[in-house]
Motif scaffolding. Structure first.
Motif, PDB file in Angstrom:
ATOM      1  N   THR A   8       0.833  -1.203   0.000  1.00 32.16           N
ATOM      2  CA  THR A   8       0.000   0.000   0.000  1.00 32.16           C
ATOM      3  C   THR A   8       0.866   1.251   0.000  1.00 32.16           C
ATOM      4  O   THR A   8       1.968   1.253   0.548  1.00 32.16           O
ATOM      5  N   GLN A   9       0.364   2.293  -0.618  1.00 34.85           N
ATOM      6  CA  GLN A   9       1.087   3.567  -0.655  1.00 34.85           C
ATOM      7  C   GLN A   9       1.410   4.041   0.753  1.00 34.85           C
ATOM      8  O   GLN A   9       0.653   3.824   1.694  1.00 34.85           O
ATOM      9  N   LYS A  10       2.552   4.684   0.908  1.00 35.15           N
ATOM     10  CA  LYS A  10       3.032   5.088   2.216  1.00 35.15           C
ATOM     11  C   LYS A  10       2.177   6.179   2.853  1.00 35.15           C
ATOM     12  O   LYS A  10       1.967   6.186   4.058  1.00 35.15           O
ATOM     13  N   ARG A  11       1.678   7.098   2.037  1.00 33.30           N
ATOM     14  CA  ARG A  11       0.916   8.222   2.569  1.00 33.30           C
ATOM     15  C   ARG A  11      -0.551   8.078   2.210  1.00 33.30           C
ATOM     16  O   ARG A  11      -0.911   8.003   1.040  1.00 33.30           O
ATOM     17  N   GLU A  12      -1.396   8.060   3.237  1.00 33.66           N
ATOM     18  CA  GLU A  12      -2.820   7.790   3.042  1.00 33.66           C
ATOM     19  C   GLU A  12      -3.497   8.822   2.148  1.00 33.66           C
ATOM     20  O   GLU A  12      -4.396   8.492   1.384  1.00 33.66           O
ATOM     21  N   LYS A  13      -3.089  10.079   2.232  1.00 35.48           N
ATOM     22  CA  LYS A  13      -3.731  11.127   1.450  1.00 35.48           C
ATOM     23  C   LYS A  13      -3.333  11.091  -0.024  1.00 35.48           C
ATOM     24  O   LYS A  13      -3.957  11.752  -0.856  1.00 35.48           O
ATOM     25  N   GLY A  14      -2.297  10.331  -0.342  1.00 38.51           N
ATOM     26  CA  GLY A  14      -1.886  10.216  -1.729  1.00 38.51           C
ATOM     27  C   GLY A  14      -1.384  11.512  -2.330  1.00 38.51           C
ATOM     28  O   GLY A  14      -1.583  11.776  -3.521  1.00 38.51           O
ATOM     29  N   ASN A  15      -0.705  12.342  -1.536  1.00 37.47           N
ATOM     30  CA  ASN A  15      -0.228  13.637  -2.028  1.00 37.47           C
ATOM     31  C   ASN A  15       1.279  13.682  -2.228  1.00 37.47           C
ATOM     32  O   ASN A  15       1.853  14.755  -2.432  1.00 37.47           O
ATOM     33  N   PHE A  16       1.946  12.519  -2.163  1.00 32.93           N
ATOM     34  CA  PHE A  16       3.396  12.496  -2.337  1.00 32.93           C
ATOM     35  C   PHE A  16       3.820  11.117  -2.820  1.00 32.93           C
ATOM     36  O   PHE A  16       3.351  10.099  -2.326  1.00 32.93           O
ATOM     37  N   LEU A  17       4.685  11.086  -3.818  1.00 38.07           N
ATOM     38  CA  LEU A  17       5.233   9.821  -4.301  1.00 38.07           C
ATOM     39  C   LEU A  17       6.728   9.745  -4.018  1.00 38.07           C
ATOM     40  O   LEU A  17       7.167   9.025  -3.134  1.00 38.07           O
ATOM     41  N   PHE A  18       7.518  10.506  -4.781  1.00 40.43           N
ATOM     42  CA  PHE A  18       8.962  10.551  -4.588  1.00 40.43           C
ATOM     43  C   PHE A  18       9.422  12.017  -4.548  1.00 40.43           C
ATOM     44  O   PHE A  18       8.779  12.872  -5.152  1.00 40.43           O
ATOM     45  N   PRO A  19      10.552  12.298  -3.881  1.00 46.54           N
ATOM     46  CA  PRO A  19      11.074  13.675  -3.883  1.00 46.54           C
ATOM     47  C   PRO A  19      11.438  14.108  -5.301  1.00 46.54           C
ATOM     48  O   PRO A  19      12.112  13.378  -6.026  1.00 46.54           O
ATOM     49  N   ARG A  20      10.997  15.279  -5.654  1.00 52.81           N
ATOM     50  CA  ARG A  20      11.246  15.765  -7.025  1.00 52.81           C
ATOM     51  C   ARG A  20      12.735  15.905  -7.297  1.00 52.81           C
ATOM     52  O   ARG A  20      13.211  15.545  -8.384  1.00 52.81           O
ATOM     53  N   ARG A  21      13.470  16.429  -6.342  1.00 52.92           N
ATOM     54  CA  ARG A  21      14.913  16.626  -6.549  1.00 52.92           C
ATOM     55  C   ARG A  21      15.624  15.289  -6.741  1.00 52.92           C
ATOM     56  O   ARG A  21      16.572  15.183  -7.533  1.00 52.92           O
ATOM     57  N   ALA A  22      15.185  14.276  -6.022  1.00 47.01           N
ATOM     58  CA  ALA A  22      15.798  12.957  -6.176  1.00 47.01           C
ATOM     59  C   ALA A  22      15.526  12.402  -7.573  1.00 47.01           C
ATOM     60  O   ALA A  22      16.402  11.812  -8.205  1.00 47.01           O
ATOM     61  N   MET A  23      14.300  12.599  -8.060  1.00 52.83           N
ATOM     62  CA  MET A  23      13.969  12.139  -9.412  1.00 52.83           C
ATOM     63  C   MET A  23      14.817  12.863 -10.449  1.00 52.83           C
ATOM     64  O   MET A  23      15.314  12.249 -11.405  1.00 52.83           O
ATOM     65  N   GLU A  24      14.974  14.168 -10.280  1.00 48.78           N
ATOM     66  CA  GLU A  24      15.765  14.944 -11.235  1.00 48.78           C
ATOM     67  C   GLU A  24      17.217  14.465 -11.254  1.00 48.78           C
ATOM     68  O   GLU A  24      17.823  14.325 -12.333  1.00 48.78           O
ATOM     69  N   LYS A  25      17.777  14.191 -10.094  1.00 53.63           N
ATOM     70  CA  LYS A  25      19.177  13.777 -10.001  1.00 53.63           C
ATOM     71  C   LYS A  25      19.392  12.397 -10.638  1.00 53.63           C
ATOM     72  O   LYS A  25      20.341  12.205 -11.413  1.00 53.63           O
ATOM     73  N   ILE A  26      18.521  11.451 -10.319  1.00 50.31           N
ATOM     74  CA  ILE A  26      18.666  10.100 -10.868  1.00 50.31           C
ATOM     75  C   ILE A  26      18.423  10.097 -12.372  1.00 50.31           C
ATOM     76  O   ILE A  26      19.147   9.462 -13.142  1.00 50.31           O
ATOM     77  N   PHE A  27      17.391  10.820 -12.802  1.00 46.87           N
ATOM     78  CA  PHE A  27      17.060  10.893 -14.232  1.00 46.87           C
ATOM     79  C   PHE A  27      18.222  11.481 -15.030  1.00 46.87           C
ATOM     80  O   PHE A  27      18.632  10.922 -16.060  1.00 46.87           O
ATOM     81  N   LYS A  28      18.764  12.589 -14.562  1.00 45.54           N
ATOM     82  CA  LYS A  28      19.892  13.226 -15.258  1.00 45.54           C
ATOM     83  C   LYS A  28      21.110  12.320 -15.291  1.00 45.54           C
ATOM     84  O   LYS A  28      21.745  12.144 -16.341  1.00 45.54           O
ATOM     85  N   GLY A  29      21.445  11.719 -14.154  1.00 44.95           N
ATOM     86  CA  GLY A  29      22.625  10.869 -14.077  1.00 44.95           C
ATOM     87  C   GLY A  29      22.534   9.669 -15.005  1.00 44.95           C
ATOM     88  O   GLY A  29      23.490   9.344 -15.730  1.00 44.95           O
ATOM     89  N   TYR A  30      21.378   9.005 -15.000  1.00 44.93           N
ATOM     90  CA  TYR A  30      21.208   7.819 -15.850  1.00 44.93           C
ATOM     91  C   TYR A  30      21.222   8.211 -17.325  1.00 44.93           C
ATOM     92  O   TYR A  30      21.885   7.563 -18.143  1.00 44.93           O
ATOM     93  N   PHE A  31      20.502   9.267 -17.667  1.00 46.34           N
ATOM     94  CA  PHE A  31      20.395   9.676 -19.073  1.00 46.34           C
ATOM     95  C   PHE A  31      21.770  10.024 -19.645  1.00 46.34           C
ATOM     96  O   PHE A  31      22.141   9.565 -20.739  1.00 46.34           O
ATOM     97  N   LEU A  32      22.538  10.841 -18.917  1.00 41.67           N
ATOM     98  CA  LEU A  32      23.841  11.261 -19.423  1.00 41.67           C
ATOM     99  C   LEU A  32      24.826  10.100 -19.496  1.00 41.67           C
ATOM    100  O   LEU A  32      25.618  10.005 -20.442  1.00 41.67           O
ATOM    101  N   ALA A  33      24.777   9.197 -18.524  1.00 38.57           N
ATOM    102  CA  ALA A  33      25.675   8.039 -18.541  1.00 38.57           C
ATOM    103  C   ALA A  33      25.395   7.160 -19.759  1.00 38.57           C
ATOM    104  O   ALA A  33      26.323   6.710 -20.448  1.00 38.57           O
ATOM    105  N   GLN A  34      24.126   6.927 -20.032  1.00 38.12           N
ATOM    106  CA  GLN A  34      23.766   6.094 -21.175  1.00 38.12           C
ATOM    107  C   GLN A  34      24.015   6.813 -22.496  1.00 38.12           C
ATOM    108  O   GLN A  34      24.351   6.188 -23.504  1.00 38.12           O
TER     109      GLN A  34
END
Length: 300
Positions: free
Chosen positions: A142-168
């Motif tokens: 089940t989702q961690k937050r009952e209100k369903g107003n948060f999934l993942f930190p935006r900054r973390a997504m940006e960092k992982i997305f950029k790192g993976y994209f540029l490496a590949q």
């Protein structure tokens, strides 16, 4: 596409035996890039996606590459579009496995868009992501937050997305699977974009998952522009409506010459056979066919 709904593609004639009225129905071209076609396929896609919705929160995530990489993407559409899908999926699955946020694999539906409202080249991927997911054992988390107003930190997504994209991207260059006119310019661009902020849009659908499914449905079986946005066609120019996101989403008109309109439209014709809608996570086609897949969970 220019012959769509014209006599050149043939027609059906419907007639009434009583009043003898006749109606001519011209055939459509069926091209996936045609603004006039795809309506039935779109409705079927919407029904299929609505039937798969689960009792969990859903989130709308958009992954976009920086403007500096658009010319590279233009010359390497298939490779860069594929990498855009992979980088977005990798980011969501990586954070999903983290116990702080989910501890399992979410379900992901990704749709490629290549255009802005004014038909400029702007590659990005829209993702519908479940708040809950499946563990390694195939059990629902089940989702961690009952209100369903948060999934993942935006900054973390940006960092992982950029790192993976540029490496590949660098790996594609090393393996000579990228067409590069100037290697020094490529290296300069990579150095530039690795130190800037990459944009990842993250938001829970305001009116529920149905809203984002309906929104994406507008673009799943059409490309670039729908005919209703075109307001005027003269002998030399075409005028259409667009939403200016930089000016408080105001509705505006833009007028282009026929040549410029066709040039912008052509930018969004996808490589032959390229799949623009992809399912990953526990919604991947492989997982759907497994005996312990998510469909079994839904019925149980």
């Amino acid at each position: 596409m220019s012959d769509c709904h014209t006599v050149r593609l043939g027609m059906h004639v419907y007639g009434c035996n009583h009043c003898h009225h006749q109606h001519y129905q011209f055939h459509s071209c069926g091209n996936r890039h045609c603004p006039n076609c795809g309506g039935l396929k779109r409705e079927q896609w919407l029904q299929d996606r609505m039937s798969e919705l689960l009792p969990t929160a859903y989130f709308h995530i958009v992954f976009t590459i920086p403007q500096q990489l658009r010319s590279l993407a233009m010359g390497n559409r298939k490779a860069v579009f594929k990498l855009l899908f992979e980088a977005g999926t990798y980011t969501l699955k990586t954070l999903g496995k983290d116990e702080k946020y989910l501890g399992g694999i979410p379900g992901i539906i990704s749709v490629l868009h290549t255009n802005g409202q004014d038909l400029t080249f702007h590659p990005h991927v829209h993702c519908i992501v479940t708040g809950g997911g499946l563990s390694k054992e195939g059990k629902w988390i089940t989702q961690k937050r009952e209100k369903g107003n948060f999934l993942f930190p935006r900054r973390a997504m940006e960092k992982i997305f950029k790192g993976y994209f540029l490496a590949q991207l660098k790996a594609l260059k090393t393996s000579e699977n990228l067409k590069i006119n100037n290697e020094k310019e490529f290296d300069k661009t990579i150095d530039e974009v690795q130190f800037i902020k990459w944009n990842v849009y993250a938001k829970a659908p305001f009116a529920g998952p149905e809203q984002i499914v309906e929104y994406l449905g507008r673009y799943t079986h059409k490309v670039a522009i729908s005919t209703y946005r075109i307001t005027k066609i003269s002998d030399t120019e075409i005028t259409f409506k667009y939403k200016d996101y930089r000016d408080k989403n105001q509705q505006k008109l833009i007028t282009l010459s026929h040549a410029e309109f066709l040039r912008r439209f052509e930018q969004h014709i996808l490589p032959k056979g390229f799949v623009k809608i992809r399912h990953s996570g526990f919604l991947s086609h492989q997982n759907k066919t497994k005996q312990n897949g998510w469909k079994v969970f839904v019925h149980n």
